[in-house]
Design an enzyme around this catalytic site. Sequence first.
Site, mmCIF file in Angstrom:
data_model
loop_
_atom_site.group_PDB
_atom_site.id
_atom_site.type_symbol
_atom_site.label_atom_id
_atom_site.label_comp_id
_atom_site.label_asym_id
_atom_site.label_seq_id
_atom_site.Cartn_x
_atom_site.Cartn_y
_atom_site.Cartn_z
ATOM 1 N N ASP A 23 0.786 -1.246 0.000
ATOM 2 C CA ASP A 23 0.000 0.000 0.000
ATOM 3 C C ASP A 23 0.821 1.301 0.000
ATOM 4 O O ASP A 23 1.783 1.415 0.767
ATOM 5 C CB ASP A 23 -0.858 0.078 1.263
ATOM 6 C CG ASP A 23 -1.569 -1.205 1.597
ATOM 7 O OD1 ASP A 23 -1.495 -2.158 0.825
ATOM 8 O OD2 ASP A 23 -2.207 -1.236 2.661
ATOM 9 N N TYR A 82 2.016 -1.008 10.017
ATOM 10 C CA TYR A 82 1.088 -1.162 8.894
ATOM 11 C C TYR A 82 0.639 0.194 8.343
ATOM 12 O O TYR A 82 1.090 1.242 8.770
ATOM 13 C CB TYR A 82 -0.111 -2.011 9.343
ATOM 14 C CG TYR A 82 0.127 -3.509 9.264
ATOM 15 C CD1 TYR A 82 1.397 -4.041 9.076
ATOM 16 C CD2 TYR A 82 -0.942 -4.402 9.390
ATOM 17 C CE1 TYR A 82 1.591 -5.421 9.006
ATOM 18 C CE2 TYR A 82 -0.748 -5.779 9.322
ATOM 19 C CZ TYR A 82 0.514 -6.284 9.129
ATOM 20 O OH TYR A 82 0.693 -7.640 9.048
HETATM 21 C C1 FRU Z 1 -3.835 -3.735 2.659
HETATM 22 C C2 FRU Z 1 -3.251 -4.114 3.994
HETATM 23 C C3 FRU Z 1 -3.634 -3.109 5.076
HETATM 24 C C4 FRU Z 1 -2.522 -3.272 6.077
HETATM 25 C C5 FRU Z 1 -1.331 -3.500 5.169
HETATM 26 C C6 FRU Z 1 -0.247 -4.361 5.746
HETATM 27 O O1 FRU Z 1 -3.110 -4.260 1.591
HETATM 28 O O2 FRU Z 1 -3.667 -5.407 4.379
HETATM 29 O O3 FRU Z 1 -4.919 -3.293 5.618
HETATM 30 O O4 FRU Z 1 -2.371 -2.165 6.892
HETATM 31 O O5 FRU Z 1 -1.831 -4.074 3.987
HETATM 32 O O6 FRU Z 1 0.861 -4.367 4.904
#
Ligand code: FRU
Length: 465
Positions: A23, A82
């Site tokens: 992300d 995250y």
């Molecule tokens: C989306 C996700 C988010 C999370 C992140 C972890 O792709 O699952 O919800 O914060 O990736 O890398």
Amino acid sequence: MTSAHERWTPRFHLAPRRGWLNDPNGLCQFHGTYHVFYQADPTWPTPGKRGWGHFASRDLVRWEDLGEAIMPSIPEDADGAYSGSALVVAGGAPGGGDLLRLYYTGNVKYEGDHVHTGRDANQIMVTSEDGVSFSEKEVLLRPGDYPADLTRHVRDPKVWEQGGRYYMALGARRADDAGNVILYESADAVAWACRGRIESAHPFGYMWECPSVISLGGRDYLVVCPQGLPSEPTRWQNLYQAGYFPLPQGVLETTQVDEATFVELDWGFDFYAPQAFTDEGGRCILIGWMGMPDAGYTSTPDGLAWCHCLTVPREVTVGADGLLRQWPVTEIDGLRGFAQPVSPAVGAILPHHHADIELAGIEGDLELGLDGRLGLSFSADDGLLGMAFRDEGAACGRTERLMPLERLRELRVLVDGSAVEIYVNHGEAVLSTRWFPTADTLLVTLHATCERARSWEMGGEAPSA
Ligand code: FRU
């Protein structure tokens, strides 16, 4: 003969030089500089812990790779820093300067199923006065601070200011497997109180990840990534979706959304977790991850040293129908070099896989091929636009995507190594995919009636360290 690495490495799509990307995080413009953070695992393919990688740019096309910005370092983010967002507070620094606040989810795993048990999600903040060095971590919300009917999945804080107050949207999974957005409110962007939630009237997936709010043309749009929607022939074809609800009321007045109004932001194979921000010039810019979690296709066919890239920055506007339009920011046009005509009856051979192909004034049906491996076809009778791979070597598991389309008038195809973004009717729809071509030149085949068809060689260079 160029190497696979050279052929597949993008010039104007952001990708890490090494390691894993997912992300986009913390998108913002701070003191003129654009910051794109992203979910990074620098040790990939050896699995490590996710943190935030960092790219910066003054112009959205020449990027500097600033390495790791936030990595797990405290018990509250032990298993990953995250996704999250940025908030620029004018005059918010102790000495009266501007302050950049970054919010993210600290992921902690222990024994359990990691859904109902065995996981903690902590919402954490760091601040910066220069955009490159960050403060100590401050834990703002802990598991006990969330509504009791949620599972352990509560993450991806998106923070914004509205009317002098601050708001945080969190993506969440309820214990009865319904995706929700939980809203928090704060006077200082540090101490947060839960103010409510946004849910769908009827079930719409078990989890909503990565919420974002777009406010344009006097209207709010709630962006979410629902997981668990059943695939249908012309919608929700990916494993997880990324789209938005146009809200009839402001986001703060909304408690329920009508799932029938959900609009997908991209119809391709590789698009997820988009985030939008408003730049200093007032443009709404969206960047998505050109990947799909848990997808049954690969993005590193021959063991590339890096995995996944981001879309180009897309300017978001509102069409006459009240729906969002996406278009590459004009800075991308500045990368256009040598222009070459494309014959509507035949196509063209382009020197390499970095091109901006534009077709305008299209009438009726169309067939467009890239290297004979990736095809785009429009049938006016069927009212469908299809993107299909004809070669498994280039597809690496990707097959076909279909979208309803009444009329095709314009196409813009950005090819950048292994990244392809197809913009339909000046951004009414976009289809993004990765592909892995093997030829040195790019063979474009075209069968269409159109007023204008041309292509530019695209410059740009991978981020420098
Ligand atoms: C989306 C996700 C988010 C999370 C992140 C972890 O792709 O699952 O919800 O914060 O990736 O890398």
